[in-house]
Structure formats: C-alpha cells, structure tokens
Design a protein around this motif. Sequence first.
Motif, mmCIF file in Angstrom:
data_model
loop_
_atom_site.group_PDB
_atom_site.id
_atom_site.type_symbol
_atom_site.label_atom_id
_atom_site.label_comp_id
_atom_site.label_asym_id
_atom_site.label_seq_id
_atom_site.Cartn_x
_atom_site.Cartn_y
_atom_site.Cartn_z
ATOM 1 N N TRP A 14 0.812 -1.212 0.000
ATOM 2 C CA TRP A 14 0.000 0.000 0.000
ATOM 3 C C TRP A 14 0.851 1.270 0.000
ATOM 4 N N LEU A 17 2.643 2.385 -3.275
ATOM 5 C CA LEU A 17 1.858 2.882 -4.403
ATOM 6 C C LEU A 17 2.029 4.388 -4.545
ATOM 7 N N GLU A 21 -2.149 5.557 -8.028
ATOM 8 C CA GLU A 21 -2.442 4.140 -7.819
ATOM 9 C C GLU A 21 -3.198 3.919 -6.516
ATOM 10 N N ARG A 22 -2.788 4.641 -5.469
ATOM 11 C CA ARG A 22 -3.438 4.484 -4.166
ATOM 12 C C ARG A 22 -4.885 4.954 -4.235
ATOM 13 N N ARG A 25 -6.909 2.345 -6.120
ATOM 14 C CA ARG A 25 -7.128 1.153 -5.297
ATOM 15 C C ARG A 25 -8.129 1.453 -4.184
ATOM 16 N N GLN A 26 -8.048 2.658 -3.617
ATOM 17 C CA GLN A 26 -8.998 3.038 -2.580
ATOM 18 C C GLN A 26 -10.414 3.089 -3.154
ATOM 19 N N GLN A 28 -11.540 1.429 -5.731
ATOM 20 C CA GLN A 28 -11.915 0.035 -5.977
ATOM 21 C C GLN A 28 -12.365 -0.627 -4.671
ATOM 22 N N ILE A 95 -8.194 -5.913 -0.914
ATOM 23 C CA ILE A 95 -7.904 -4.673 -1.643
ATOM 24 C C ILE A 95 -7.192 -3.680 -0.733
#
Length: 111
Positions: A14, A17, A21-22, A25-26, A28, A95
């Motif tokens: 995490w 990233l 990207e973070r 992903r957050q 998602q 995730i």
Amino acid sequence: MYTGSPAAREASGWDALNETERQARQQQGVEAWGQWVAAHRSAIVDTGAPLGSTLRVDARGIESIHNAMAAFTVVQAESHQAAAAMFEGHPHFTIFPGEAVEIMECLPLPG
C-alpha cells in the motif's frame, strides 16, 4: 472485528503505491466494500465504523496502547461459522491493507 498491523500494511504494498495508484485502489476498495454491504444487508445489524486510538484502563490507571483492531461490523447469522463465511474474500484484506477479520460471538448475559 477488522484487524490490521504494520506488517500487513507493508506486505500489501500500500505505501509503495504512488498517489494515483493508491486513489484508484482506494476507490476500488470502497466500491467492493459497498457491494459486500449490499450483498449482506439483511444480516448486518450495525455497519460499524473505523476505530481510533485506544486507551486502556486498569488498576494502575489509564495508558495509551496500540492493538490490531481497526474497525467493526455487527452481523447476525445462523451460526458462528456462517457469520465467518460472510467475510471470506472481504475487501478489507483483499484490496485494502488490512490483515484479517475476526468473528466473535455475542453470548447471552448470565442470569
């Protein structure tokens, strides 16, 4: 009880990233968590909340401590095992950089 640890966070990658990207992903993870809530809405008694810092009180007084508890949700299920099965593949650890979800039964008060 959703748990997390510095080791789990590190293992998730995490912090490695970049910001874009973070954020992706957050987003998602938030969407996946919403899907999990929708799928289990009838069993959720309290959606819960993230947990903040911890103070421990004992015979010596009050002290600030660290523990692995990160958030909670209360569910109702036919059995302890059925409640645990609800959390298989949960976005908290698939995730997000969470470590696990621990399922505890709420037992009746004695007497």
